[in-house]
Design an enzyme around this catalytic site. Structure first.
Site, PDB file in Angstrom:
ATOM      1  N   ALA A 150       0.836  -1.196   0.000  1.00 61.87           N
ATOM      2  CA  ALA A 150       0.000   0.000   0.000  1.00 61.87           C
ATOM      3  C   ALA A 150       0.874   1.250   0.000  1.00 61.87           C
ATOM      4  CB  ALA A 150      -0.924   0.010   1.213  1.00 61.87           C
ATOM      5  N   ASP A 151       0.319   2.303  -0.540  1.00 64.31           N
ATOM      6  CA  ASP A 151       1.000   3.590  -0.489  1.00 64.31           C
ATOM      7  C   ASP A 151      -0.040   4.686  -0.312  1.00 64.31           C
ATOM      8  OD1 ASP A 151       3.454   5.168  -0.640  1.00 64.31           O
ATOM      9  OD2 ASP A 151       2.607   5.991  -2.480  1.00 64.31           O
ATOM     10  N   THR A 152       0.298   5.689   0.467  1.00 60.99           N
ATOM     11  CA  THR A 152      -0.593   6.818   0.725  1.00 60.99           C
ATOM     12  C   THR A 152       0.189   8.113   0.568  1.00 60.99           C
ATOM     13  OG1 THR A 152      -1.930   5.528   2.284  1.00 60.99           O
ATOM     14  CG2 THR A 152      -2.091   7.927   2.437  1.00 60.99           C
TER      15      THR A 152
END
Length: 199
Positions: free
Chosen positions: A69-71
């Site tokens: 995941a990346d934010t």
């Protein structure tokens, strides 16, 4: 077996709320945006690369599934990563003060023969922040290691005048999208997948 390709305590907490068992992988993926890369494309690519790097670590494990995941915090065309130091964090908060920005969270799920991805986009409006508020928040140390220099689940929650989207997505792992992906891989609560339109 599900593996989380992240050392983020926030992602571990959120994934744990879904009631699934998982291991944690320590991966190192460069987070550098290409010169002509749109913010959403950048976030999607990094999430996919994290999942792929994790899969390489467990490729010999039968049935291994890896979640990456990346934010990122996005203001206009600018992507705010993690602040380098307190001064950088304060500069980010000053730019976010009194304005609405986007938080883009991408989740990638990969196995030896499958890949799926989902993206959550939220709009976050900050109140006008005083220099004293910014200084006190930076002094707390909370901005460090957080995209955009703030944690919605921490003291910065008092700065947010309006949120449209996913609270968990702003934290770093959008729960709805993640649950759907996992259900599609036969992991976790299948009732989420059952709600999807058939056709």
């Amino acid at each position: 077996m599900l593996h989380l390709a992240s050392q983020s305590p926030r992602r571990r907490e959120l994934l744990g709320r879904l009631g699934v068992e998982f291991g944690v992988l320590d991966i190192d993926v460069p987070e550098r945006r290409g010169p002509d890369e749109a913010p959403a494309d950048y976030v999607r690519r990094v999430a996919r690369e994290k999942a792929g790097a994790g899969l390489l670590q467990v490729v010999a494990v039968p049935g291994a599934v890896v979640l990456g995941a990346d934010t990122e915090v996005v203001l206009g065309d600018d992507v705010f990563g993690k602040p380098r130091d307190g001064r950088d964090a304060a500069a980010m908060l000053r730019r976010l003060s009194g304005r609405t920005h986007e938080v883009i969270s991408a989740v990638s799920l990969v196995s030896a023969d499958r890949e799926a991805q989902a993206v959550s986009v939220s709009q976050v409006t900050f109140a006008e922040l005083t220099d004293a508020q910014i200084a006190a928040y930076v002094a707390s140390g909370e901005p460090m290691g957080k995209a955009g220099g703030y944690a919605i689940q921490g003291g910065a929650e008092a700065f947010i005048a309006h949120l449209s989207g996913s609270h968990s997505g702003v934290m770093g792992l959008p729960m709805y999208e993640t649950a759907r992906l996992l259900a599609g891989f036969g992991i976790g609560d299948r009732t989420v997948a059952a709600m999807e339109p058939q056709g």
